[in-house]
Motif scaffolding. Structure first.
Motif, mmCIF file in Angstrom:
data_model
loop_
_atom_site.group_PDB
_atom_site.id
_atom_site.type_symbol
_atom_site.label_atom_id
_atom_site.label_comp_id
_atom_site.label_asym_id
_atom_site.label_seq_id
_atom_site.Cartn_x
_atom_site.Cartn_y
_atom_site.Cartn_z
ATOM 1 N N SER A 470 0.847 -1.208 0.000
ATOM 2 C CA SER A 470 0.000 0.000 0.000
ATOM 3 C C SER A 470 0.882 1.258 0.000
ATOM 4 C CB SER A 470 -0.949 -0.010 1.190
ATOM 5 O OG SER A 470 -0.234 0.167 2.368
ATOM 6 N N THR A 471 2.018 1.189 0.700
ATOM 7 C CA THR A 471 2.936 2.331 0.667
ATOM 8 C C THR A 471 3.371 2.615 -0.763
ATOM 9 O OG1 THR A 471 3.796 1.530 2.762
ATOM 10 C CG2 THR A 471 5.045 3.265 1.693
ATOM 11 N N VAL A 505 -0.059 17.343 -2.981
ATOM 12 C CA VAL A 505 1.020 16.359 -2.796
ATOM 13 C C VAL A 505 1.135 15.998 -1.321
ATOM 14 C CG1 VAL A 505 3.501 15.977 -2.945
ATOM 15 C CG2 VAL A 505 2.321 17.083 -4.811
ATOM 16 N N GLU A 506 1.050 17.019 -0.453
ATOM 17 C CA GLU A 506 1.169 16.763 0.988
ATOM 18 C C GLU A 506 0.079 15.808 1.476
ATOM 19 O OE1 GLU A 506 3.469 17.461 3.047
ATOM 20 O OE2 GLU A 506 4.478 19.336 2.545
ATOM 21 N N GLU A 507 -1.133 15.959 0.895
ATOM 22 C CA GLU A 507 -2.225 15.056 1.311
ATOM 23 C C GLU A 507 -1.874 13.609 0.988
ATOM 24 O OE1 GLU A 507 -5.707 16.451 -0.670
ATOM 25 O OE2 GLU A 507 -5.838 18.251 0.589
ATOM 26 N N THR A 508 -1.408 13.389 -0.252
ATOM 27 C CA THR A 508 -1.014 12.025 -0.628
ATOM 28 C C THR A 508 0.119 11.545 0.264
ATOM 29 O OG1 THR A 508 -1.427 12.775 -2.865
ATOM 30 C CG2 THR A 508 -0.505 10.597 -2.618
ATOM 31 N N ARG A 509 1.044 12.440 0.557
ATOM 32 C CA ARG A 509 2.172 12.081 1.402
ATOM 33 C C ARG A 509 1.686 11.651 2.790
ATOM 34 N NH1 ARG A 509 7.231 10.078 1.896
ATOM 35 N NH2 ARG A 509 8.345 10.984 3.631
ATOM 36 N N MET A 510 0.649 12.345 3.298
ATOM 37 C CA MET A 510 0.122 11.976 4.612
ATOM 38 C C MET A 510 -0.430 10.547 4.569
ATOM 39 S SD MET A 510 1.094 14.307 6.386
ATOM 40 C CE MET A 510 0.631 13.600 7.952
ATOM 41 N N LYS A 511 -1.147 10.213 3.462
ATOM 42 C CA LYS A 511 -1.665 8.835 3.329
ATOM 43 C C LYS A 511 -0.500 7.856 3.285
ATOM 44 C CE LYS A 511 -5.693 10.116 0.571
ATOM 45 N NZ LYS A 511 -6.051 10.237 -0.858
ATOM 46 N N GLU A 512 0.526 8.247 2.529
ATOM 47 C CA GLU A 512 1.696 7.370 2.403
ATOM 48 C C GLU A 512 2.340 7.175 3.773
ATOM 49 O OE1 GLU A 512 5.901 7.213 -0.107
ATOM 50 O OE2 GLU A 512 4.787 9.074 0.006
ATOM 51 N N LYS A 517 3.535 4.188 8.634
ATOM 52 C CA LYS A 517 3.449 3.976 10.082
ATOM 53 C C LYS A 517 3.129 2.518 10.376
ATOM 54 C CE LYS A 517 2.387 8.515 11.877
ATOM 55 N NZ LYS A 517 1.380 9.516 11.616
ATOM 56 N N THR A 518 2.144 1.992 9.619
ATOM 57 C CA THR A 518 1.803 0.572 9.803
ATOM 58 C C THR A 518 3.040 -0.267 9.526
ATOM 59 O OG1 THR A 518 -0.015 1.308 8.409
ATOM 60 C CG2 THR A 518 -0.203 -0.878 9.377
ATOM 61 N N LYS A 969 9.443 12.400 7.372
ATOM 62 C CA LYS A 969 8.354 13.347 7.163
ATOM 63 C C LYS A 969 8.914 14.762 7.008
ATOM 64 C CE LYS A 969 4.588 15.084 9.948
ATOM 65 N NZ LYS A 969 3.913 14.868 11.221
ATOM 66 N N ASN A 970 9.799 15.135 7.943
ATOM 67 C CA ASN A 970 10.345 16.499 7.898
ATOM 68 C C ASN A 970 11.188 16.734 6.651
ATOM 69 O OD1 ASN A 970 9.125 16.893 10.293
ATOM 70 N ND2 ASN A 970 10.948 16.542 11.544
ATOM 71 N N LEU A 971 12.017 15.747 6.307
ATOM 72 C CA LEU A 971 12.894 15.939 5.144
ATOM 73 C C LEU A 971 12.070 16.118 3.880
ATOM 74 C CD1 LEU A 971 15.819 13.464 5.852
ATOM 75 C CD2 LEU A 971 16.008 15.910 5.580
ATOM 76 N N HIS A 972 11.032 15.298 3.714
ATOM 77 C CA HIS A 972 10.228 15.409 2.491
ATOM 78 C C HIS A 972 9.488 16.736 2.467
ATOM 79 C CE1 HIS A 972 6.682 14.960 -0.091
ATOM 80 N NE2 HIS A 972 7.479 14.234 -0.848
ATOM 81 N N HIS A 973 8.938 17.108 3.617
ATOM 82 C CA HIS A 973 8.179 18.361 3.698
ATOM 83 C C HIS A 973 9.062 19.549 3.318
ATOM 84 C CE1 HIS A 973 5.266 21.246 5.220
ATOM 85 N NE2 HIS A 973 6.266 21.838 5.850
ATOM 86 N N ASN A 974 10.258 19.593 3.928
ATOM 87 C CA ASN A 974 11.163 20.713 3.643
ATOM 88 C C ASN A 974 11.593 20.711 2.183
ATOM 89 O OD1 ASN A 974 10.951 21.154 6.322
ATOM 90 N ND2 ASN A 974 12.967 20.328 6.862
#
Length: 1452
Positions: A470-471, A505-512, A517-518, A969-974
Motif C-alpha cells: 500500500s505504501t 502532494v502533501e495530502e497524498t504524502r500523509m496517506k503514504e 506507520k503501519t 516526514k520532515n525531510l520530504h516536507h522541507n
C-alpha cells in the motif's frame, strides 16, 4: 630439570637388548627421519624458486592448473595438521606427568606439523609454476612417513596398547592419512605421466584464464584461497587507491555466463519433452533442478555441516565451565582437558564459519547462473512476441519490466534461502534434544515458548508485505503529482498556484506516511519479537527448572542452554520469512505468458509492390495503412493468405523468408545510445553516406545544438528530443541501411512543410531513387502523390484502388477530384522545426551551470579546492559521512534522538544484568536449607529483570522507527516546499529527472531503508560492546589480547567499506541498462525484426546481463571476504576469552558468562561492518536531499502588506516600464538593458524580434520571475517590486506557448482555487468555443483530463488555457507566443477572442509570427535586450527599411 630425548628418569630408556624396534624411544626417533628429509630437500628448492619467481605477480596463464586430486590433497593435509596438533597436545600433557622431560613424546609431532605445513606450501608453489617433476620429493616423503608410522602402530599392537588409548588412535589415523596422501601422489603420476612414462601429458590452462579479461578467480584458485577469499585481497586493497570500475572486475568466467547457463537450462527443459506424451508441458522447476540441482545440494551439505558444528559451542562451554582437572590419558580424559576444549572450540568455530560462508557463496553463484539463464529465456520469448500482443495490452511493458527486475530476483532469493528450508528443521530438532539432555523437562517449556511465538512472527511478516504494497501505491501517486508540478512549474508560479498543488502532494504524502506507520509498527514488532523471544524462553525454562528440580542449577547447564536458545531463535525467525518467500516464488513461476488472438484488421488484400520503385499508400486515419506494412513484415497474425518476397533478379523464385527491410515506424523508436549509433544501427560507418543522410533529414542544425554533437546520448536516459527530431532520426536510420527495401510509415507527420519538402526531395527522390531501392511510403501529404510510381488507396482495411496517378485519374474521377482539393489547400503547416530547435537550445543553453550544480551535489559543501592528490581523495573515500548522519538524526527531533539513545543503552544494560544475575545465581554454593528462600529471591529478581528487558525491547524498536518516520516526514516536507518556492532559473538548469530522483529513489531510501539499518547497526554495535565489557569484567587479561584484534578489525572494516560501496554502485549502475534494454526491445520489436537484428540485440542483452552479474558476484564475494575475516576474529576472541578465563580460573559462573558473550560476538561483528557500509551508501540520499535544501528561494514577501493593495488592483491596466534592466542571475549578463515603454489602459501591444532578443524575458519581468536589478515596472501606480509575489502573480494572467493541463477535472484546470461559479466557467468555455465539446463529454465540467491533457488535441489545450486566462478577471493579459504550436483554425479563434472578449483589457502579445500583431495598437521591435522600433504598425510598415517591415515581408 635436564632435557634429554628419552628422559633421564629411566635407566632402560636407551636399552636395545630386546631389538632396536622394541625400544619405544628409538621408534619415535625413527619417526623424525622423514620430516627432516623433507625439510632438507624442499627448503633449498623453495628459496631458489622464491628468488626467481618474480613473475609470481601475473596471476594468469600457467597458474591455477590444478594437479589431479587437488582438493582432496588440501583436505587431507589439513586433517593431518589437526591430528598433529592433537599428537603434540597429548605428548605435552603426558610429559607433564613424568619426572623428567621426555622430548620424544612431542618433538617428532612438532617436526611432523612443520613438515606437513611445508609440504602444502611446497605443493602450492610447484602447482603454480606447473613443474610436476619436483613432486617426486613429496612422493618419497609420504612413503617414508607411512612406513615409519606403520612400524610405530605395529609396535603398539605388539605391546598390547588398548584402543581407548589416545596415542594408539592418533597413530592409526596418521597411518591412514599418509596412505591416502601417497595414493593421491600416485594418481598425479598416473594422470600427468611426469616420471616413469615416455611421453608426459601436455596440459592447457582453462580457457578463461587464457583470456586476460577474467578477474573473478574463485573457481580457479586453490582450496585455502577459495575458503578464505584470499584472492579478493588485491581488489579490496586496490579499491582504497582508486575506485573499482568495470575494468577492474573484468569479465565473467565462461561457466557463469548467461549464454552457457541458458543453453544448460534449455537442454534440461527440452529433455522433458517425451515422444509418447506430446501434450504434457515440461516443468520449469524440474528443468531448474536438473540444470542447477548439484550446486544446491553441495550448498545444503555445507549448510548441514555448519549447523552441526554450531552445536560445538554450547557443548564446549559446558565442558570448560565444569572444569575438571585430572589427567591420565585415555581419549575420553584428553577431551576433558580444559585447554584442549578451548582449542577444539576455536577450530570448530573456524570450520563452522568457513562452511557457512561456502554454503552462502555456492547458492549465490547458482542464483546468479539461474538468473542469467532465465533472463536469456525471457528475452528470447520477448523477441518472438507478436506485436498484436503488445498493442492489445495482454503483455504490457510494465509486466515485462516486472519479470526482469523483480521476479527473476525473487527466484534468485528463493534459491538463496533454499538450503535454509531443509537445514532449519534439523537444527531445531538437534537443539531441542541437546536442551533436553541438559535440563530435562523444563527445556521443553522454553522450546514450547519459542515454537508458539513463531506463528506470530509469520503473521507479522505477511502484514509487513501488505503494508509495503500500500505504501508503494501511495508513493506512485505522490510521484505522479510531483512530476506534474515540476513539468508545469512555470505556469504554477505565474498563476501563483504553487500552494494549491503543494497541498495536494502533501495530502497524498500523509496517506503514504500513514501506511508507512503501519509498516514501521510491524517492523518494530518483528524486531521486538526477535529480541524478546529468547529472553522469554530462558525465563520460562529456568523458572520451571528452579521449581521442579531438586538439584540446583549449575553454571555449565545454565550457560550451555543459554547459548542453545540463541542458536534456536535464528532458524525460527528465518523460517517464517523463508516459507513466505518460497510460496511467493512458486506462485511467481506461474506468471508465464499467455497470448490471445484479436479481430481481423485487414481483409481481402491482394496487392503487388513493384521492385525498385516508389509505392505510396494513402487513406484516412485508421484505415489500415500501417497494418498493411506490418502484415507484409509478418507482424500481424495472419488468418489466411501469405506474403511472397521475390528476388529482384529472378521474379519467378519465391522467397518466403525475407531479407532485412529498413523500416521507420510511425511512432519513432530510439535506442539509449548516441545519435550516431541510432542512425547507423549496427551497420559499418561510412562517413560520406552518413553525411548525405543527415543532410537529407536536415539533422545537422539539431546535432550542432547538442552538447556533444552526434556523440550525445539520446533516448530514455539521454536528452529528450522533440517528436520531429526523433522522427527524423528514425527516417535517417532507414535511409542509412544498405537494404533493397525501405518502408517509411508516415515519416512527415511530425515535420513542418519546409522539412517535409526537403526530406522528400533530398532523402526520398534523390537518395533512395538513385540507389534503385524499393520504397513503400505511407503518408497523409497528398501533395507528394505526383512523385509516386504506384499508388495504393485504402479504406476500412480494404484496398480501394491501386495503380498510377494517371490510372486513378481516368478510372475514379471522384476520388481524384477529392484528392486534388486536398492538395491545393496548401498545408498551413507552422514552423514546427524552429520551435523544436528553440526548445532544444533552451534545454541545452544552461548546460554549463547544470554541470556545476551536479558537481556541487556530488561533493560535500565544505570541501576546499581539491588539489587532486591521492590523499584527499582517499580520505574522502574512507571517511564515514558523520555530518550527514548527524543531520539525519537531528531532523527527527532532539527529543526522539535522546529517547532512542537512552532506551537503547538501558535495554542493553538490562540484558547484561539478566545474564550477570544468572551467573551469580548459579555460582552460589547452595546449602540445602537456605536454598528455597534463596531460589525464590533469585527467581523473583530474574523474572523482574527479564520482564523489564522484554518491555525495553519493544520501546527501543518503536522509538527507532518513530524517529525514522519523523525524520522522513520532515525531510520530504522541507524538500517539497524548498523546491516549489525555488526560482524558475533552478528548473531551467536542473534536469527534471534529477529533481524527481530526490522525490522517488532518495525519499524511498529515507522512508524505508535507513531506519532498519540504523536499528540493526546500533543493536549489533551495543551487543559487541557489552560483550567485550562483560568478558573483560570476567577476565581482565582479555583486554591485552583485545588490542591486536581491535586493530585488525579496524583495518578490515575500513578496507571493506570502500570496496563494498564501489561494488554496490557498480551493481546498481549495471542493472539500469539491462532493464532499459528489455523495455527498449519490447517497444521497438517491429523495427528490430524488420531489420533482422535479433541476433545483435540478443548478444547485447547477454553482455549486459553478464556485466550486471559479475558486479553482483564480486559484491557477494566481498561480503563473504568480510564475513570470513570477522568470523575468524570472533573465533580468536572466543579462544582468548576461554584461555584467559581458564588460566585465572575464578568463579565458574563468570567463565561461562564470558564464553557465552564471546560466542555472540562472532555473530554480530560482521553485522556491524555490513550495516556501517549500508548506512554509508544510504546516507548519500540524505546528502543529496540536503544539497537541495541549501538552495535560495524566491523572495515571496514584499514591502507592502497584502491588505494595503486594493482589492481590484490592477483596475485600469496601465503599464509604465522605466529604465528596466533584467538578468537571470547575479553572475550572468543582463538580458534587458534600459528598456522604456508606456502602455495605455486597454491597449493591444505586439512585441516581436528574433530568438534571443529578450521578448520572453520582458514578459517574465512583469511577474518578477527574473532578477530586476535596475529600473522598475509600475502597474496602475504601484511599483511591482514592492508587492508580495503571491499578490502580484495572482492579479495578472498569461497564456504560455506550451499549453499545460493537469490531471483532474476540467473545472479544476480552469479554476483550481474553486472561486468561480459554474456560469462563469461556462461563459469562459463559450468564449473559447469549447462549450459544445465539453457539454458532450461525460460529466461536463467534471469530465476528467488525463496527465498532461493528452486526451485533447494541442489546439483544444491552448483554447482551455485561453478560457483559464479569461476566468481570472485580470485587466492585463500577456500572451507569450501563444499561437506558436497550434494550427491556423485555432489561431483565428484566439485572435477573435482577444479582440472581443478582452476588448477592455490590456493585452501584450509576444509574437511568434508577425502577421498576428498587424492589428495591434502598438508594436515594439526588440533586438538583444534593447527596443529598436516603437510605434503603431501602420507607421512602422511605411518605413521601407525598417526591421518590422522586413519581418512582415519575410512572413508573407
Amino acid at each position: 630439570m635436564r632435557l634429554s630425548f628419552c628422559g633421564n628418569d629411566n635407566a632402560s630408556a636407551y636399552n636395545i637388548s630386546a631389538g632396536v624396534l622394541r625400544n619405544v624411544c628409538f621408534v619415535d626417533a625413527l619417526n623424525l627421519v622423514p620430516h627432516v628429509f623433507l625439510l632438507f630437500i624442499t627448503f633449498p628448492i623453495l628459496f631458489i624458486g622464491w628468488g626467481s619467481q618474480s613473475s609470481k605477480v601475473q596471476i594468469h596463464h600457467n597458474t591455477w592448473l590444478h594437479f589431479p586430486g587437488h582438493n582432496l590433497r588440501w583436505i587431507l593435509t589439513f586433517t593431518l595438521l589437526f591430528v598433529h596438533v592433537c599428537e603434540i597436545a597429548e605428548g605435552i600433557v603426558s610429559d607433564t606427568q613424568m619426572k623428567s622431560r621426555h622430548l620424544h613424546l612431542f618433538l617428532p609431532a612438532i617436526m611432523g606439523f612443520v613438515a606437513a605445513t611445508v609440504s602444502i606450501v611446497y605443493y602450492h608453489n610447484i602447482e603454480t609454476s606447473n613443474f610436476p617433476k619436483l613432486l617426486l620429493a613429496l612422493f618419497l616423503y609420504w612413503i617414508m612417513a607411512f612406513v615409519t608410522k606403520t612400524i610405530k602402530l605395529v609396535r603398539y599392537c605388539q605391546d598390547g596398547v588398548p584402543f581407548s588409548q589416545l596415542r594408539f588412535c592418533i597413530t592409526g589415523i596418521m597411518v591412514i592419512l599418509y596412505g591416502l596422501l601417497m595414493a593421491v601422489e600416485i594418481n598425479v603420476i598416473r594422470v600427468r605421466r611426469y616420471v616413469f612414462f615416455m611421453n608426459p601429458q601436455k596440459v592447457k590452462p582453462p580457457e578463461d584464464l587464457q583470456d586476460l579479461g577474467v578477474r573473478f578467480l574463485q573457481p580457479f584458485v586453490n582450496l585455502l584461497s577459495k575458503a578464505t577469499y584470499w584472492w579478493m585481497n588485491t581488489l579490496i586493497i586496490s579499491a582504497h587507491k582508486k575506485p573499482v570500475d568495470l575494468k577492474a572486475i573484468g569479465k565473467l568466467p565462461i561457466a557463469m555466463r548467461a549464454l552457457t547457463n541458458y543453453v544448460c537450462l534449455k537442454e534440461a527443459y527440452e529433455e522433458q519433452k517425451v515422444a509418447d506424451q506430446p501434450n504434457r508441458s515440461p516443468s520449469i522447476w524440474l528443468a531448474m533442478y536438473s540444470a542447477f540441482g548439484r550446486p544446491i545440494l553441495l550448498s545444503s551439505t555445507f549448510r548441514y555441516l555448519a549447523d552441526l558444528l554450531g552445536f560445538a559451542g554450547p557443548l564446549c562451554i559446558s565442558g570448560i565451565v565444569k572444569n575438571p582437572s585430572n589427567s591420565y590419558l585415555s581419549s575420553e580424559e584428553f577431551l576433558r582437558n580444559v585447554y584442549v576444549l578451548a582449542v577444539l572450540l576455536f577450530l570448530a568455530l573456524i570450520l563452522q564459519r568457513t562452511f557457512l560462508q561456502a554454503s552462502y557463496y555456492v547458492t549465490t553463484e547458482t542464483g546468479i547462473n539461474l538468473r542469467g539463464a532465465l533472463l536469456a529465456m525471457i528475452y528470447n520469448k520477448i523477441l518472438r512476441l507478436s506485436t498484436s500482443n503488445l498493442s492489445m495490452g495482454e503483455m504490457t511493458l510494465g509486466q515485462i519490466n516486472n519479470l526482469v527486475a523483480i521476479e527473476t530476483n525473487q527466484l534468485m532469493w528463493f534459491l538463496f534461502l533454499c538450503p535454509n528450508l531443509w537445514a532449519m528443521p534439523v537444527q531445531i530438532i538437534m537443539g531441542v534434544i541437546l536442551l533436553y539432555n541438559l535440563l530435562g523437562v523444563s527445556a521443553l517449556v522454553g522450546a514450547a515458548v519459542i515454537v508458539l511465538l513463531a506463528p506470530i512472527q509469520y503473521f507479522i511478516a505477511t502484514k509487513l508485505a501488505e503494508a509495503q504494497k500500500s505504501t508503494l501505491d501511495y508513493s506512485t501517486e505522490r510521484l505522479k503529482k510531483t512530476n506534474e508540478i515540476l513539468k508545469g512549474i512555470k505556469l504554477l508560479k505565474l498563476y501563483a498556484w504553487e500552494h494549491i498543488f503543494c497541498t495536494s502532494v502533501e495530502e497524498t504524502r500523509m496517506k503514504e506516511l500513514t501506511s508507512l506507520k503501519t509498516f514501521a509498527l510491524h517492523t518494530s514488532l518483528s524486531i521486538f519479537m526477535n529480541a524478546a523471544i529468547p529472553i522469554a524462553a530462558v525465563l520460562a525454562t529456568f523458572v520451571t527448572y528452579a521449581y521442579t528440580n531438586d538439584k540446583p542449577l549449575q553454571p555449565a547447564q545454565a550457560f550451555a542452554s543459554l547459548s542453545l536458545f540463541h542458536i534456536l531463535v535464528t532458524p525460527l525467525f528465518l523460517l517464517s520469512t523463508v516459507v513466505r518467500f518460497a510460496v511467493k516464488a512458486i506462485i511467481r513461476q506461474k506468471d508465464c505468458f499467455y497470448l490471445l488472438i484479436g479481430l481481423a484488421t485487414l481483409s481481402n488484400i491482394n496487392i503487388r509492390i513493384p521492385t525498385g520503385q516508389m509505392t505510396m499508400i494513402v487513406g484516412q486515419v485508421g484505415c489500415g495503412k500501417s497494418s498493411l506494412l506490418l502484415a507484409i513484415l509478418g507482424e500481424m497474425q495472419t488468418l489466411e493468405g501469405k506474403v511472397h518476397w521475390s528476388n529482384p533478379s529472378s521474379a519467378e523464385v519465391l522467397y518466403v523468408n525475407r531479407y532485412s527491410v529498413a523500416y521507420a515506424a510511425q511512432k519513432p523508436w530510439l535506442l539509449n545510445a548516441t545519435v550516431e549509433e541510432n542512425i547507423i544501427f549496427g551497420s559499418p560507418f561510412n562517413k560520406q553516406r552518413y553525411k548525405a543522410v543527415t543532410d537529407a533529414c536536415s539533422l545537422q542544425p539539431d546535432i550542432d545544438l547538442l552538447p556533444f554533437g552526434d556523440q550525445t546520448e539520446i533516448g530514455e536516459r539521454g536528452i529528450n528530443l522533440s517528436g520531429g527530431q526523433r522522427q527524423r532520426i528514425c527516417v535517417a536510420r532507414a535511409l542509412y541501411q544498405n537494404t533493397n527495401i525501405v518502408f517509411l510509415d508516415d515519416p512527415f507527420s511530425a515535420l513542418d512543410i519546409h522539412l517535409s519538402d526537403h526530406l522528400m526531395q533530398e532523402g526520398i527522390l534523390k537518395f533512395l531513387q538513385e540507389d534503385k531501392r524499393t520504397l513503400v511510403l505511407v503518408t497523409h501529404k497528398l501533395q507528394y502523390l505526383p512523385h509516386a510510381d504506384w499508388i495504393i488507396a485504402m479504406k476500412d482495411g480494404m484496398v480501394l484502388r491501386e495503380g498510377t496517378l494517371k490510372d486513378i485519374q481516368n478510372k475514379d474521377v471522384e476520388l481524384y477530384e477529392h484528392w486534388k482539393t486536398l492538395m491545393n489547400r496548401q498545408d498551413q503547416e507552422l514552423e514546427k522545426t524552429t520551435l523544436e530547435r528553440k526548445t532544444l537550445r533552451r534545454a541545452m543553453y544552461p548546460r554549463e551551470s547544470k554541470s556545476q550544480l551536479e558537481d556541487e551535489d556530488e561533493e560535500e559543501e565544505e570541501e576546499e579546492d581539491e588539489d587532486d592528490n591521492m590523499s584527499t581523495v582517499l580520505r574522502l573515500r574512507t571517511k564515514m559521512p558523520w555530518k550527514t548522519c548527524w543531520r539525519y538524526l537531528t531532523s527527527g527531533g532532539f527529543f526522539l534522538l535522546f529517547l532512542m539513545i537512552f532506551s537503547k543503552l538501558l535495554k542493553h544494560s538490562v540484558i547484561v544484568a539478566i545474564d550477570y544475575w544468572l551467573a551469580t545465581w548459579t555460582s552460589m554454593d547452595n546449602a540445602n536449607e537456605v536454598r528455597n528462600v534463596d531460589d525464590t529471591y533469585h527467581v523473583a529478581v530474574f523474572s523482574i529483570l527479564s520482564g523489564a528487558g522484554i518491555v525495553l525491547c519493544l520501546i527501543t524498536s518503536l522509538t527507532v522507527e518513530w524517529m525514522g518516520l519523523t525524520a522522513a516526514k520532515n525531510l520530504h516536507h522541507n524538500l517539497l516546499n524548498k523546491i516549489i518556492l525555488g526560482p524558475i532559473r533552478f528548473f531551467d538548469m536542473t534536469p527534471l529527472g534529477l529533481i524527481l530522483n530526490r522525490f522517488s529513489a532518495d525519499t524511498n531510501i529515507i522512508d524505508q531503508h535507513i531506519p532498519p539499518t540504523l536499528e540493526s547497526l546500533t543493536r549489533s554495535t551495543l551487543l559487541c560492546l557489552s560483550a567485550i565489557g562483560m568478558i573483560s569484567y570476567a577476565t581482565p587479561w582479555f583486554l591485552v589480547a583485545l588490542v591486536p584484534l581491535g586493530i585488525a578489525f579496524y583495518f578490515i572494516q575500513k578496507y571493506f567499506r570502500v570496496a563494498s560501496k564501489d561494488l554496490q554502485e557498480l551493481d546498481d549502475s549495471t542493472q539500469l541498462p539491462l532493464l532499459c534494454h528489455f523495455s527498449e526491445t519490447a517497444e521497438g520489436l517491429t523495427t528490430i525484426r524488420a531489420f533482422r537484428h535479433e541476433a545483435r540485440f540478443k548478444q547485447r542483452m547477454l553482455e549486459l546481463t553478464d556485466t550486471n552479474n559479475i558486479a553482483y558476484l564480486f559484491l557477494s564475494a566481498a561480503n563473504r571476504w568480510l564475513e570470513v575475516r570477522t568470523d575468524y576474529l570472533g573465533a580468536c576472541i572466543v579462544l582468548t576469552a576461554a584461555v584467559t578465563s581458564i588460566t585465572e580460573g575464578p568463579n565458574s559462573g563468570f567463565v561461562g558468562l564470558g564464553l557465552l558473550y564471546a560466542l555472540t560476538i562472532t555473530n554480530y561483528l560482521n553485522w556491524v561492518v555490513r550495516n556501517l557500509a549500508d548506512l554509508e551508501v544510504q546516507m548519500g540520499a540524505v546528502k543529496k536531499v540536503h544539497s537541495f535544501l541549501n538552495m535560495e528561494s524566491e523572495n515571496y514577501d514584499g514591502y507592502l502588506d497584502p491588505s494595503q493593495v486594493p482589492k481590484d488592483w490592477p483596475q485600469e491596466g496601465e503599464i509604465k516600464i522605466e529604465n528596466l534592466c533584467v538578468r537571470y542571475e547575479n553572475n550572468l549578463k543582463p538580458v534587458l538593458k534600459h528598456v522604456k515603454a508606456y502602455i495605455k489602459p486597454g491597449q493591444k501591444v505586439g512585441i516581436c524580434g528574433r530568438t534571443g532578443s529578450g521578448k520572453s524575458s520582458l514578459s517574465l519581468a512583469f511577474f518578477r520571475m527574473v532578477d530586476i536589478f535596475d529600473g522598475r515596472i509600475v502597474i496602475d501606480g504601484i511599483d511591482i517590486s514592492k508587492l508580495p509575489l503571491h499578490t502580484l502573480r495572482s492579479r495578472l494572467s498569461i497564456i504560455l506557448q506550451d499549453p499545460i493541463l493537469f490531471s483532474g477535472s476540467i473545472r479544476f484546470n480552469l479554476d483550481p482555487e474553486c472561486k468561480c461559479t459554474d456560469d462563469r466557467l461556462w461563459e469562459a468555455l463559450e468564449i473559447a468555443q469549447l462549450k459544445n465539446m465539453v457539454k458532450s463529454l461525460p460529466g461536463g465540467l467534471d469530465a476528467m483530463v488525463t496527465e498532461g491533457g493528452e486526451n485533447f488535441s494541442v489546439g483544444q489545450r491552448q483554447l482551455f488555457c485561453l478560457a483559464r486566462a479569461f476566468v481570472r478577471k485580470s485587466s492585463i493579459l500577456i500572451m507569450d507566443e501563444a499561437t506558436a504550436s497550434i494550427d491556423m483554425a485555432t489561431e483565428n479563434i484566439l485572435q477573435k477572442v482577444v479582440m472581443t472578449a478582452f476588448a477592455d483589457r490590456t493585452v501584450v502579445t509576444i509574437a511568434h509570427r508577425v502577421h498576428t500583431i498587424l492589428t495591434a495598437d502598438l508594436v515594439i521591435v526588440m533586438k538583444r535586450g534593447n527596443i529598436l522600433e516603437y510605434d503603431t504598425p501602420e507607421n512602422l510598415l511605411s518605413q521601407e527599411d525598417g526591421i518590422f517591415a522586413s519581418f512582415v515581408r519575410a512572413d508573407m
